[in-house]
Design an enzyme around this catalytic site. Structure first.
Site, mmCIF file in Angstrom:
data_model
loop_
_atom_site.group_PDB
_atom_site.id
_atom_site.type_symbol
_atom_site.label_atom_id
_atom_site.label_comp_id
_atom_site.label_asym_id
_atom_site.label_seq_id
_atom_site.Cartn_x
_atom_site.Cartn_y
_atom_site.Cartn_z
ATOM 1 N N SER A 163 0.859 -1.190 0.000
ATOM 2 C CA SER A 163 0.000 0.000 0.000
ATOM 3 C C SER A 163 0.890 1.231 0.000
ATOM 4 C CB SER A 163 -0.891 0.027 1.245
ATOM 5 O OG SER A 163 -1.416 1.342 1.400
ATOM 6 N N HIS A 172 -1.258 -1.393 -4.221
ATOM 7 C CA HIS A 172 -2.532 -1.064 -3.568
ATOM 8 C C HIS A 172 -2.604 0.445 -3.326
ATOM 9 C CE1 HIS A 172 -5.980 -2.186 -0.937
ATOM 10 N NE2 HIS A 172 -5.551 -1.239 -0.113
ATOM 11 N N ASP A 215 -4.837 3.404 -1.628
ATOM 12 C CA ASP A 215 -5.896 3.688 -0.650
ATOM 13 C C ASP A 215 -6.458 5.076 -0.871
ATOM 14 O OD1 ASP A 215 -6.073 1.375 1.091
ATOM 15 O OD2 ASP A 215 -3.987 1.790 1.578
ATOM 16 N N MET A 243 -8.993 7.895 0.220
ATOM 17 C CA MET A 243 -9.767 8.314 1.400
ATOM 18 C C MET A 243 -10.254 9.739 1.195
ATOM 19 S SD MET A 243 -7.142 6.990 4.291
ATOM 20 C CE MET A 243 -6.590 5.280 4.369
ATOM 21 N N HIS A 259 -8.548 0.804 -3.656
ATOM 22 C CA HIS A 259 -9.434 0.599 -2.497
ATOM 23 C C HIS A 259 -10.117 1.930 -2.197
ATOM 24 C CE1 HIS A 259 -9.579 -0.435 2.120
ATOM 25 N NE2 HIS A 259 -10.786 -0.316 1.593
ATOM 26 N N MET A 274 -12.290 4.245 -0.177
ATOM 27 C CA MET A 274 -12.917 4.499 1.124
ATOM 28 C C MET A 274 -13.561 5.872 1.020
ATOM 29 S SD MET A 274 -9.752 3.007 3.347
ATOM 30 C CE MET A 274 -8.662 3.113 1.937
ATOM 31 N N MET A 300 -11.186 -6.223 5.816
ATOM 32 C CA MET A 300 -10.416 -5.210 6.546
ATOM 33 C C MET A 300 -10.006 -5.787 7.897
ATOM 34 S SD MET A 300 -10.085 -2.539 4.660
ATOM 35 C CE MET A 300 -9.147 -1.671 5.930
ATOM 36 N N GLY A 329 -8.838 3.940 7.456
ATOM 37 C CA GLY A 329 -8.556 5.363 7.635
ATOM 38 C C GLY A 329 -7.076 5.657 7.820
ATOM 39 N N ASP A 366 -6.301 -6.634 4.624
ATOM 40 C CA ASP A 366 -5.740 -5.273 4.560
ATOM 41 C C ASP A 366 -5.751 -4.648 5.952
ATOM 42 O OD1 ASP A 366 -4.990 -2.722 3.848
ATOM 43 O OD2 ASP A 366 -6.790 -2.270 2.688
HETATM 44 C C1 DX5 Z 1 -6.316 1.304 5.940
HETATM 45 C C2 DX5 Z 1 -5.866 1.042 4.505
HETATM 46 C C3 DX5 Z 1 -4.739 0.076 4.430
HETATM 47 C C4 DX5 Z 1 -3.490 0.575 5.076
HETATM 48 C C5 DX5 Z 1 -2.619 -0.582 5.416
HETATM 49 O O1 DX5 Z 1 -7.386 2.165 5.915
HETATM 50 O O2 DX5 Z 1 -6.931 0.495 3.763
HETATM 51 O O3 DX5 Z 1 -4.479 -0.332 3.093
HETATM 52 O O4 DX5 Z 1 -2.783 1.466 4.271
HETATM 53 O O5 DX5 Z 1 -1.546 -0.077 6.117
HETATM 54 P P1 DX5 Z 1 -0.737 -0.926 7.192
HETATM 55 O O6 DX5 Z 1 -0.146 -2.074 6.458
HETATM 56 O O7 DX5 Z 1 0.234 0.054 7.672
HETATM 57 O O8 DX5 Z 1 -1.729 -1.376 8.230
HETATM 58 ZN ZN ZN Z 2 -6.500 -0.500 1.665
#
Ligand code: DX5
Ligand code: ZN
Length: 219
Positions: A9, A34, A36, A38, A67, A69, A140, A145, A178
């Site tokens: 990620s 990946h 993310d 947000m 992904h 969110m 998850m 977040g 994840d």
């Molecule tokens: C959390 C994200 C994850 C996150 C994982 O909201 O969806 O993808 O970046 O990060 P680590 O591996 O640091 O938990």
């Molecule tokens: Zn993610």
């Protein structure tokens, strides 16, 4: 074809050297990247958007695993499809205010693999109506977040339920985890049925990306 795929990620990458970071994880054996996304509404953080995904698309030939969110994922889907996504995962939670079945159809219509996920507090039953429409089911293992949170082993029950459904109905379904994934929690996840591991902190904060990716895959 590898049986366990590693998806770093980039949320945990050093954005000031993004090109370098993406190349380094690619050389280190990453299978997917990946991303993310947000929006500061669906989750309490803002990361980056489709412009950044288009930039990452130019940096690598690896599949981009998006992904979302965000509220109203259906509204923003075309931008991520155009930016070069290969798979797009949306949340099932009602706050996201979209027709989940229709959103999944739109993702496939855009030539991407369709993924669905749920927050740790959401029961697996909420995914059940859509399982037949999925290429990818993301569990998850932290509340979404933020990167760097501890792994929630209580979510393994959902991974096992996904594995059982997969065995009976669609052996090609990918089961991704994840949040809080490190070599130790990777092992737990694989034992319960996951075949794709997202990892931010454990890879990007390690001194040797290749060694960490190898440890995640093989631990
Ligand atoms: C959390 C994200 C994850 C996150 C994982 O909201 O969806 O993808 O970046 O990060 P680590 O591996 O640091 O938990
Ligand atoms: Zn993610």
């Amino acid at each position: 074809m590898r049986s366990i795929l590693i998806a770093p990620s980039i949320l945990a990458a050093d954005f000031s050297r993004l090109g370098d970071e993406v190349r380094r994880v690619e050389e280190a054996g990453a299978d997917w990247i990946h991303c993310d996304i947000m929006d500061g509404h669906f989750v309490d953080n803002i990361s980056f958007g489709s412009g950044m995904v288009a930039t990452v698309r130019k940096l690598t030939t690896l599949p981009l695993d998006i992904h979302l969110m965000i509220q109203h994922p259906d509204h923003y889907l075309p931008r991520f499809i155009d930016a070069g996504a290969n798979s797009i995962t949306v949340h099932v939670e009602p706050e996201s205010k979209h027709d989940v079945a229709k959103t999944l159809e739109q993702i496939r219509g855009g030539g991407c693999r369709a993924g669905l996920t749920l927050n740790p507090a959401t029961p697996f039953a909420q995914l059940e109506p859509y399982l037949a429409q999925l290429d990818l089911l993301l569990v998850m293992t932290v509340h979404p977040g933020f990167g760097g949170q501890p792994f929630r082993a209580d979510q393994m029950e959902k991974v096992r339920r996904a594995r059982d459904w997969k065995a009976k109905n669609n052996p090609a379904l990918d089961i991704e985890v994840d949040g809080g994934i490190n070599p130790k929690t990777a092992r737990v996840s694989i034992e319960n049925g996951a075949n794709i591991l997202v990892a931010g902190t454990s890879i990007f904060k390690s001194p040797d990306y290749a060694a960490e990716i190898r440890a995640l895959r093989e631990e």
